[in-house]
Design a protein around this motif. Sequence first.
Motif, short mmCIF file in Angstrom:
data_model
loop_
_atom_site.label_atom_id
_atom_site.label_comp_id
_atom_site.label_asym_id
_atom_site.label_seq_id
_atom_site.Cartn_x
_atom_site.Cartn_y
_atom_site.Cartn_z
N TRP A 1 50.56 62.81 34.09
CA TRP A 1 51.14 61.54 33.64
C TRP A 1 52.03 61.76 32.42
CZ3 TRP A 1 48.08 56.40 34.09
CH2 TRP A 1 47.55 56.28 35.38
N LEU B 1 52.90 54.81 30.31
CA LEU B 1 54.36 55.02 30.28
C LEU B 1 54.96 54.55 28.95
CD1 LEU B 1 55.26 53.84 33.90
CD2 LEU B 1 55.49 56.16 33.00
N SER C 1 56.62 57.13 26.35
CA SER C 1 58.04 56.94 26.08
C SER C 1 58.30 56.70 24.59
CB SER C 1 58.58 55.75 26.89
OG SER C 1 58.40 55.96 28.27
N VAL D 1 57.50 61.84 29.82
CA VAL D 1 56.77 61.15 30.89
C VAL D 1 56.84 61.98 32.16
CG1 VAL D 1 56.67 59.05 32.27
CG2 VAL D 1 57.29 58.91 29.86
N ALA E 1 52.36 58.95 36.43
CA ALA E 1 52.24 57.58 35.92
C ALA E 1 53.10 56.62 36.73
CB ALA E 1 52.63 57.54 34.44
N TRP E 2 54.31 57.05 37.08
CA TRP E 2 55.17 56.19 37.90
C TRP E 2 54.57 55.96 39.28
CZ3 TRP E 2 58.69 53.37 35.71
CH2 TRP E 2 59.34 53.82 34.55
#
Length: 337
Positions: free
Chosen positions: A214, A279, A283, A307, A311-312
């Motif tokens: 992640w 995220l 970020s 990132v 996670a996306w």
Amino acid sequence: MDGSSYIRLKEPQLRDAALPSTCETAGTSAGAVSSRLASASLIPLVALLAGSLTAVWLSVRTGSSTSRFAGLEVPILRYVLLALVACALLGVLIEGLVLDRWPLAVPAIAGSVVLVLAALLLILEEVAASLIPTSFLPTSVRRLTVDVYGGLGIWMAAFASLALVVTSRIDGGAIGVAHKVWMGVQRLPLRWLAAFILVGVSVCVAAWSRYQPWAAGSAGIERIEVPGWSLPFVGPGSLIAVVALGAAAVVLTVQRNLVAALVLVVSGWALSFLAALALLATSTLARVKVNQYLPSTVERYGPSVEVRWGAWLMFATGCVAAACGMAIVYWSEREIR
């Protein structure tokens, strides 16, 4: 006695003679599956449970090195697991095939114990890293990252043991369960079927993406990728959400339940929220330019954070699961009205 009264008296006897016996009725309702055939259908599940012991149950990462242990390599626990698998197999062979009994009690008990052990070990693995008192360790040792997490084997064991418990108590065994699921699928409208398929895929992808990177951090030539399960608050929260998502999917497969659909929606949004939280935090850290505060000689070796795709993937999976849940809630409401 006239002819009509004679016929009325004889009708119950004719109906009783035409009714099948209890055994025949049970066999027909279970898809004409005998108890021995139902017991034999559990053998692949026992084999899957035994095979899970050879897969990874425990992974320990210290620094850049990772040690993986199969279920048969975990001290003490391996003997307990072997005994439980042997009990499940003997229960199917003796209780089911030899004594011709149904439902089966011994495989259900053995599967339940394996399921409890797998769940407890998975929970302990999730929180083990946070229980290590790194603040009391020497500075030279404190720099080493220590992670403990599960593997494919423990998830296989949990699935196989749960399936063994369910199929050993339902008429027809695994064949009866497959027949009921197939009949239920055939009665589903196309939109319901598509939603259920998406929910099933979402559960698998969400469970898998927890173990994917992640975030990633680097300093000099060293680079560490951080999986989702090891993040504070996000790791345990995502485990609870994935389990709730899977439980809701199982309930919806058996019957259309409005509460299960609502749980599906909440679990999907919870996964998306946790992924969004990771995220946002990653970020934000990535925007901090630490290199500008370092001497020019070591500026290029400064730490950095970025990132990663896990996670996306979890964020998208949660949105898909929540959307499917909302569609099921809407359809259920329309059917009630």
